[in-house]
Write an enzyme that holds these catalytic residues in place. Structure first.
Site, PDB file in Angstrom:
ATOM      1  CG  ASP A 183      -2.123  -0.996   0.940  1.00 34.30           C
ATOM      2  OD1 ASP A 183      -2.367  -1.341  -0.229  1.00 34.30           O
ATOM      3  OD2 ASP A 183      -2.751  -1.425   1.919  1.00 34.30           O
ATOM      4  CE1 TYR A 210     -10.060  -5.010   4.864  1.00 36.50           C
ATOM      5  CE2 TYR A 210      -9.504  -5.856   2.689  1.00 36.50           C
ATOM      6  CZ  TYR A 210      -9.973  -6.056   3.978  1.00 36.50           C
ATOM      7  OH  TYR A 210     -10.354  -7.314   4.372  1.00 36.50           O
TER       8      TYR A 210
END
Length: 742
Positions: free
Chosen positions: A362, A450
């Site tokens: 990420d 998410y």
């Protein structure tokens, strides 16, 4: 004379504490994120250098030189400590700037250190450890590149219009009003360094589109900087692969491909929406409990410097990675120089090409910049202090993220400690208890589907908790029967794919100074003759300590037995009872490795091999990952394994603990519409281990002691005024303490 000496000592202690606090406050701005003014000054300075030929980041062409990212460049530790520990001048502020040079014969990515701030006048190239080059193809995707991908998808969708329309029950990519299609892109973008090939899956563009795949996935080669040269390499539809859109359409029309017909959903029965459905037994006209502060905040904030109940620290939110805490002190003593989020990954498995390729790293999506607004009463209590954050990533001006960080004190609704001392005759000798309140520093990252909630919690007994809670939408792909080996069917044609979340932290502990050592503590059974009954044996546990002298010995692999205690201590400093002052790390994690050691993408996340690795501090080993790892994990610019390969001595040295936490997530029907936070929180505690002479929370005046009086009535002893009021309770404190049969 004795009284005079004691008074002088008290004055010296008071002066020292005030000076320590002053120096901590003085040094905190060294760690503050770049201001809007600094960002603008950096942009102006760099755009004023003719040979760089910089243009706007949002200009349409990919063949451009533009600023991708700017964020604070941290000072060297020894320079920062001169300001923090001696009150000396702070080192000049500098920025780390990433520039993508696409408008040249050999495009490249170059990082610069720019300063001094706020008025920059110099820049120098920043290199990675070992002078590793950065592949141009490893750069993150920008808004402009997404625009060109969107244009290509429109062409693909136009060619397959009938197929998409019939499959989805009337959805299309263009001219679609409220029945539109959208896409999610997968990373890493290829199978080897230098590639830029991305699997893209189409979804219905409705609320929660992440769990509305339509079974159409396309592999796009977008390596060339001329979008007209981009190509479609593969199409996946209904479990079949095709070499082109034309081949798919032709076989669809001829009946060689089985046609899909997805069920339609109106707004009322949309399974991905947050709109309440089902029966609730909770009264809807009554509010739930809320936090209150009867007399206001008990913490103070001055820019990025926070103080609370003996704690003090500076914080920042690094644009590429996220939340970080610096110069963490308790009662003026430094516990840690840095505790910082480094990386978050989610590695998936599945049956569709998009699913089997999904390995999200990420920081490569500039995780720190996805800190969006926090909702009072949901993300943070209404009483919280909300702080705006500013980022400069893929933009031409600083971006303000309103109310993106919050700080608040809360009660845990659990005593910090308590004891009921029974007299075993229906009464008691005393009751004692202390409420537990903590300070919370929180922000979130929404990396597409998410949502990560990042917390630092500061307890009154010298304990720090570092925690991440996962929520948001699952990453879902189109259901196939074989997909059940890799996940769970959660709706018609929807597979929730299994995945593992791993989070990496840097914990630079300084226990009463920089010179620390590291040991592990386990138990061993001992068997010996019972001294008071020689015909019998005693079997019991005995402490077994292991001092770890090198980095390799202090790198603990997943799959191997992990020590019961991991303990960092100062060999030269002891508490009142002769024990070396220390802190230990206690894990709250269910993590495991995600790939075999050395297997392709695993090379880029070599930190994920270890729940804990201890290294000697090096300014050149500042981070464990980089913004480029996502799109080139095979030859990463930052390789964590390099940090322990030289196997340096770690006895009585400045040590850094690298901590990996995480959990396996096998999606289930209760993940619809969203993954909930209970059970999906992991992290670690920093706990004092003989650092103090006794529990430092004894200083708290919130303790309550109840003893039976001579008249039989309870006598309550407290050191803070009792709070009685409408916003807390209208009933005074009462305690009986007796027990009897009925």
């Amino acid at each position: 004379m004795k009284v005079l000496c004691m008074l002088q000592l008290a004055c010296l202690v008071g002066f020292s504490a005030a000076r320590t606090r002053e120096w901590a406050h003085h040094g905190a701005p060294m760690f503050a994120d770049l201001t809007v003014q600094e960002m603008k000054a950096i942009r102006s300075y760099l755009h004023g250098i003719p040979e760089m030929k910089l243009t706007d980041a949002r200009s349409e062409t990919l063949k451009r030189n533009s600023i991708l990212l700017m964020e604070l460049h941290l000072p060297k530790k020894h320079e920062a400590l001169r300001a923090l520990d001696r009150g000396q001048a702070k080192p000049p502020r500098q920025a780390r700037v990433i520039i993508q040079f696409g408008n040249q014969s050999t495009p490249n990515i170059t990082e610069y250190i720019v300063g001094p701030l706020p008025s920059p006048r110099s820049h120098e190239v920043r290199t990675f450890k070992g002078n590793k080059p950065v592949q141009f193809e490893s750069r993150p995707i920008t808004v402009v590149e997404y625009d060109h991908i969107e244009n290509l998808l429109k062409k693909i969708a136009a060619q397959a219009y009938k197929l998409l329309f019939e499959t989805t029950g009337g959805f299309s990519y263009t001219n679609c009003s409220n029945r539109c299609l959208t896409f999610s892109d997968i990373a890493p973008r290829g199978l080897a360094p230098g590639e830029r090939r991305t699997w893209i899956m189409l979804q219905k563009f409705v609320e929660g589109y992440f769990i509305h795949p339509i079974g159409f996935e396309v592999l796009v080669n977008h390596q060339d900087l001329d979008p007209e040269k981009w190509t479609v390499e593969k199409i996946w539809y209904n479990s079949m692969y095709f070499d082109s859109v034309e081949e798919l359409v032709e076989k669809y029309e001829s009946g060689e491909v089985e046609k899909l017909k997805l069920p339609d959903h109106n707004d009322e029965d949309l399974y991905s929406t947050y709109i309440p459905r089902g029966h609730s037994n909770t009264p809807t006209d009554i509010h739930g409990p809320k936090l209150v502060e009867p007399q206001g905040h008990r913490y103070s904030i001055d820019r990025n410097f926070v103080e609370y109940a003996g704690w003090s620290f500076a914080y920042r939110v690094r644009s590429s990675a996220g939340l970080q805490v610096f110069d963490l002190r308790f009662n003026g003593e430094r516990i840690a120089y840095e505790i910082s989020l480094q990386e978050a990954i989610a590695f998936y498995a599945g049956d569709t090409p998009a699913a089997m390729q999904t390995k999200y790293i990420d920081a490569g999506w500039a995780m720190g910049t996805s800190t969006y607004e926090l909702a009072p009463g949901i993300d943070c209590p209404e009483i919280a202090t909300f702080v705006d954050l500013y980022h400069y990533f893929d933009t031409d001006k600083p971006m303000r993220h309103r109310n993106a960080l919050c700080i608040f004190e809360m009660t845990t609704a659990m005593p910090l400690r308590r004891h009921f001392n029974s007299n075993f005759q229906g009464g008691y000798n005393f009751f004692g208890g202390l409420e537990n309140t903590v300070l919370v520093l929180r922000t979130t990252s929404t990396v597409y589907n998410y949502d990560y909630i990042w917390d630092f919690l500061f307890y009154p007994n010298g304990v720090v908790e570092v925690k991440v809670s996962a929520t948001g939408y699952i990453h879902a792909t189109f259901f196939t029967p074989n997909g059940l080996h890799f996940g769970t069917k959660v709706y018609d044609y929807v597979l929730g794919n299994l995945h593992t979340h791993l989070i990496h932290y840097k914990v630079d502990l300084d226990i009463v100074g920089r010179d620390n050592s590291f040991e592990t503590i386990d138990l061993k059974y001992v068997n010996f003759t019972n001294p008071w009954s020689p015909n019998h044996f005693i079997v019991q546990s005995k402490l077994h300590r292991t001092e770890h002298k090198t980095e390799r010995s202090a790198a603990f692999r997943f799959g191997k037995k992990f020590p019961r205690y991991v303990h960092f201590y100062n060999p030269s400093e002891k508490n009142k009872w002769g024990h070396q002052k220390g802190y230990r790390i206690q894990f709250n994690s269910h993590a495991h490795s995600v790939l075999p050691k050395g297997w392709r993408e695993e090379v880029g996340i070599s930190w994920s091999r270890y729940p804990l690795a201890v290294t000697r501090h090096r300014d050149s080993e500042a981070t464990s990952s980089s913004i480029f790892t996502q799109n080139d994990p095979w030859e990463p610019a930052v390789s964590f394994e390099d940090y322990i390969r030289n196997n340096e001595n770690i006895v009585n040295q400045d040590l850094v603990a690298w901590v990996t936490v995480g959990f396996l997530h096998v999606p289930h029907s209760e993940d619809i519409p969203n993954t909930a936070t209970p059970g999906n929180a992991v992290g670690f505690f920093l706990r004092p281990f003989n650092f103090f002479n006794e529990d430092p929370s004894l200083a708290s005046k919130s303790t309550v002691i109840v003893r039976p009086g001579q008249d039989g009535k309870p006598k309550v002893q407290r050191w803070t005024p009792e709070v009685v009021g409408h916003c807390v309770t209208d009933k005074p404190f009462f305690y009986n303490g007796t027990y009897a049969g009925v």
